[in-house]
Design an enzyme around this catalytic site. Structure first.
Site, PDB file in Angstrom:
ATOM      1  CG  HIS A 218     -41.713  25.878  14.574  1.00 17.04           C
ATOM      2  ND1 HIS A 218     -40.631  26.203  15.200  1.00 17.04           N
ATOM      3  CD2 HIS A 218     -41.980  26.911  14.106  1.00 17.04           C
ATOM      4  CE1 HIS A 218     -40.075  26.823  15.043  1.00 17.04           C
ATOM      5  NE2 HIS A 218     -40.757  27.310  14.011  1.00 17.04           N
ATOM      6  CG  HIS A 257     -32.291  22.036  15.926  1.00 16.69           C
ATOM      7  ND1 HIS A 257     -31.564  22.458  15.127  1.00 16.69           N
ATOM      8  CD2 HIS A 257     -33.203  22.578  16.529  1.00 16.69           C
ATOM      9  CE1 HIS A 257     -31.911  23.104  14.811  1.00 16.69           C
ATOM     10  NE2 HIS A 257     -33.589  23.610  16.127  1.00 16.69           N
ATOM     11  CG  ASP A 308     -39.456  22.470  21.784  1.00 16.08           C
ATOM     12  OD1 ASP A 308     -39.742  23.626  22.459  1.00 16.08           O
ATOM     13  OD2 ASP A 308     -38.942  22.830  20.861  1.00 16.08           O
TER      14      ASP A 308
HETATM   15  N1  COA Z   1     -37.605  11.156  17.532  1.00 17.25           N
HETATM   16  C1  COA Z   1     -37.743   9.904  16.560  1.00 17.25           C
HETATM   17  N2  COA Z   1     -36.886   9.618  15.481  1.00 17.25           N
HETATM   18  C2  COA Z   1     -36.590  10.739  14.700  1.00 17.25           C
HETATM   19  C3  COA Z   1     -36.299  11.873  15.646  1.00 17.25           C
HETATM   20  C4  COA Z   1     -37.343  12.066  16.536  1.00 17.25           C
HETATM   21  N3  COA Z   1     -37.364  13.086  17.735  1.00 17.25           N
HETATM   22  N4  COA Z   1     -36.465  13.012  15.282  1.00 17.25           N
HETATM   23  C5  COA Z   1     -35.358  12.617  13.890  1.00 17.25           C
HETATM   24  N5  COA Z   1     -35.970  10.941  14.155  1.00 17.25           N
HETATM   25  C6  COA Z   1     -35.669  10.221  13.109  1.00 17.25           C
HETATM   26  C7  COA Z   1     -36.239  10.188  12.242  1.00 17.25           C
HETATM   27  O1  COA Z   1     -37.193   9.771  12.212  1.00 17.25           O
HETATM   28  C8  COA Z   1     -35.245  10.094  10.083  1.00 17.25           C
HETATM   29  O2  COA Z   1     -35.394   8.891  10.596  1.00 17.25           O
HETATM   30  P1  COA Z   1     -35.233   7.784   9.253  1.00 17.25           P
HETATM   31  O3  COA Z   1     -34.433   8.198   8.172  1.00 17.25           O
HETATM   32  O4  COA Z   1     -34.914   6.348   9.804  1.00 17.25           O
HETATM   33  O5  COA Z   1     -36.470   8.039   8.489  1.00 17.25           O
HETATM   34  C9  COA Z   1     -33.926  11.089  10.597  1.00 17.25           C
HETATM   35  O6  COA Z   1     -33.947  11.013  12.291  1.00 17.25           O
HETATM   36  C10 COA Z   1     -34.447  12.227  10.014  1.00 17.25           C
HETATM   37  O7  COA Z   1     -35.749  12.679  10.283  1.00 17.25           O
HETATM   38  P2  COA Z   1     -36.234  13.472  10.036  1.00 17.25           P
HETATM   39  O8  COA Z   1     -37.379  14.135   9.970  1.00 17.25           O
HETATM   40  O9  COA Z   1     -36.713  13.925   8.287  1.00 17.25           O
HETATM   41  O10 COA Z   1     -35.004  15.591  10.033  1.00 17.25           O
HETATM   42  P3  COA Z   1     -35.754  16.557   9.519  1.00 17.25           P
HETATM   43  O11 COA Z   1     -34.453  17.552   9.699  1.00 17.25           O
HETATM   44  O12 COA Z   1     -36.709  16.523   8.511  1.00 17.25           O
HETATM   45  O13 COA Z   1     -36.224  17.061  11.130  1.00 17.25           O
HETATM   46  C11 COA Z   1     -37.287  17.567  12.782  1.00 17.25           C
HETATM   47  C12 COA Z   1     -36.024  18.161  12.435  1.00 17.25           C
HETATM   48  C13 COA Z   1     -36.728  18.852  14.558  1.00 17.25           C
HETATM   49  C14 COA Z   1     -38.430  18.114  12.774  1.00 17.25           C
HETATM   50  C15 COA Z   1     -36.825  16.013  13.251  1.00 17.25           C
HETATM   51  O14 COA Z   1     -35.620  15.852  14.325  1.00 17.25           O
HETATM   52  C16 COA Z   1     -38.661  16.157  14.757  1.00 17.25           C
HETATM   53  O15 COA Z   1     -39.255  16.173  14.245  1.00 17.25           O
HETATM   54  N6  COA Z   1     -38.158  16.053  15.948  1.00 17.25           N
HETATM   55  C17 COA Z   1     -39.096  15.725  17.597  1.00 17.25           C
HETATM   56  C18 COA Z   1     -40.159  17.246  16.885  1.00 17.25           C
HETATM   57  C19 COA Z   1     -39.165  18.389  17.941  1.00 17.25           C
HETATM   58  O16 COA Z   1     -38.560  18.267  19.026  1.00 17.25           O
HETATM   59  N7  COA Z   1     -39.142  19.498  17.341  1.00 17.25           N
HETATM   60  C20 COA Z   1     -38.747  20.755  17.924  1.00 17.25           C
HETATM   61  C21 COA Z   1     -37.356  21.686  16.397  1.00 17.25           C
HETATM   62  S1  COA Z   1     -36.578  22.168  18.485  1.00 17.25           S
END
Ligand code: COA
Length: 372
Positions: A218, A257, A308
């Protein structure tokens, strides 16, 4: 838990009149106003007023609001004493969380101190809280937390540098505060709503929210993004490094996201600020590094930067230490959290979902003496 409900993805858990996020995968509005208009034309104080009081202020209301916030910046003596006791190595987010909780004991919510007053006090004081603690422990000084600055952005930068801030830095921080102010039912806002849905107090709601924002999935993503970007000196180094990270199934913070599917509308706005500041900065190459990371993430994973990512380089170019990036998110998001607490309380029902049980079936009880 079934895959469809993991992380409550796609589940509508309530209604709100505060903002829309990613309708059809794109776009962001606060109380019906497009984020591009707000970021281009407003001071953060106008946006905070919009969120907390429900309308954009006119000139007189804005002047009055800015004066009110400026007048609330002094910290209670007992809070300062407590900040001096918090260890130097503490994560700054823990300092804010603790200070918020402590304020709940020094100035509890009551008939005399209403929720809007507390929201304004917290908005006015958070930069002073962080920087009083910081300067005490890192520079051995007890700073004055009041300044003549009229905006939260310039006040924060003034307290950080102890001098009149660079106007371009003020513009960038002000813009970032507008972009960070509100984002519907994100994790920290939802945590605040869950907390006050039990009829708990305002400070408990905000304390829950700060603790929730702290994590790198987050709010903590802006700090993690900068830590990663700053390991590279050139775009080609970054390309090699990021491809390696992805091959190892690591996440690049600041990308992806839950709700936006095509792009984060806030990213290009803060990217422009980062590009502008990079021109005159000795480490301006971090912007080119970041752009290459953006390219690689899109080519390899079809993932786009969220707010971010370029906030990280923009803040870095403003001379803000990396471990203050997530606290800056708090300074601004306090306005959105407050609006959601008011909205939750207006038509409250305890938030208490249910779970699919996947544990052991009913088992025969075994007394302590018979257990192996
Ligand atoms: N880097 C690399 N791979 C990513 C990624 C990232 N930042 N964000 C998502 N993915 C990939 C995941 O590894 C997953 O791949 P898979 O299906 O092969 O396992 C797929 O994309 C889906 O990701 P997931 O984490 O399940 O999506 P989510 O909807 O639960 O999570 C976030 C959303 C924002 C938590 C996720 O994109 C993330 O962890 N981003 C990085 C943290 C971040 O920037 N947070 C601020 C959000 S505003």
């Amino acid at each position: 838990m079934t895959q469809q409900t993991a992380g409550l993805a796609g589940v509508i858990v309530g209604t709100t009149a505060i903002s829309t996020v990613g309708k059809e995968g794109v776009g962001l509005t606060y109380r019906g106003y497009d984020i591009h208009d707000l970021a281009k034309h407003c001071l953060f104080e106008e946006v905070a007023y919009l969120l907390i009081y429900g309308k954009l202020p006119n000139r007189q209301e804005l002047n009055h609001y800015q004066k009110k916030l400026s007048s609330l910046r002094e910290l209670p003596a007992d809070l300062k004493t407590s900040l001096e006791l918090i260890p130097q190595q503490t994560n700054p987010m823990d300092v804010l969380r603790t200070a918020c909780s402590l304020l709940g004991t020094l100035e509890p919510e009551s008939n005399k101190l209403k929720q809007t007053d507390i929201a304004d006090r917290l908005l006015a004081r958070m930069p002073g809280i962080l920087l009083y603690w910081y300067h005490f422990h890192h520079n051995g000084t007890r700073i004055q937390t009041e300044t003549h600055e009229l905006t939260l952005a310039s006040h924060f930068l003034h307290l950080l540098t102890r001098k009149k801030p660079n106007p371009q830095h003020v513009i960038t921080v002000n813009t970032s505060f507008i972009l960070y102010a509100e984002h519907e039912f994100n994790a920290s806002t939802f945590a605040a709503r869950v907390t006050v849905s039990t009829l708990s107090d305002f400070y408990s709601g905000i304390t829950s929210a700060i603790g929730t924002l702290r994590g790198p999935l987050h709010g903590g993503a802006n700090e993690a993004a900068m830590e990663c970007i700053s390991t590279f000196r050139t775009p080609s180094d970054a390309e090699i490094g990021i491809k390696k990270m992805l091959a190892e199934k690591k996440k690049m913070m600041g990308f992806g996201h839950r709700v936006y599917k095509i792009s984060d509308p806030r990213s290009d706005i803060i990217k422009q600020q980062s590009a502008q500041l990079a021109k005159d900065h000795s480490e301006g190459y971090f912007h080119s590094v970041a752009e290459r990371i953006e390219q690689v993430m899109w080519n390899e994973k079809k993932l786009f930067p969220n707010l971010d990512f370029y906030s990280a380089t923009a803040y870095h170019f403003c001379g803000i230490p990396t471990h203050f990036f997530t606290p800056l998110f708090v300074f601004s998001r306090l306005s959105g959290w407050s609006a959601h607490i008011f909205e939750q309380r207006q038509d409250n029902r305890l938030i208490r979902p249910e779970a699919d049980y996947v544990g052991e079936k009913q088992r025969a009880f075994m007394p302590l003496s018979e257990r192996k």
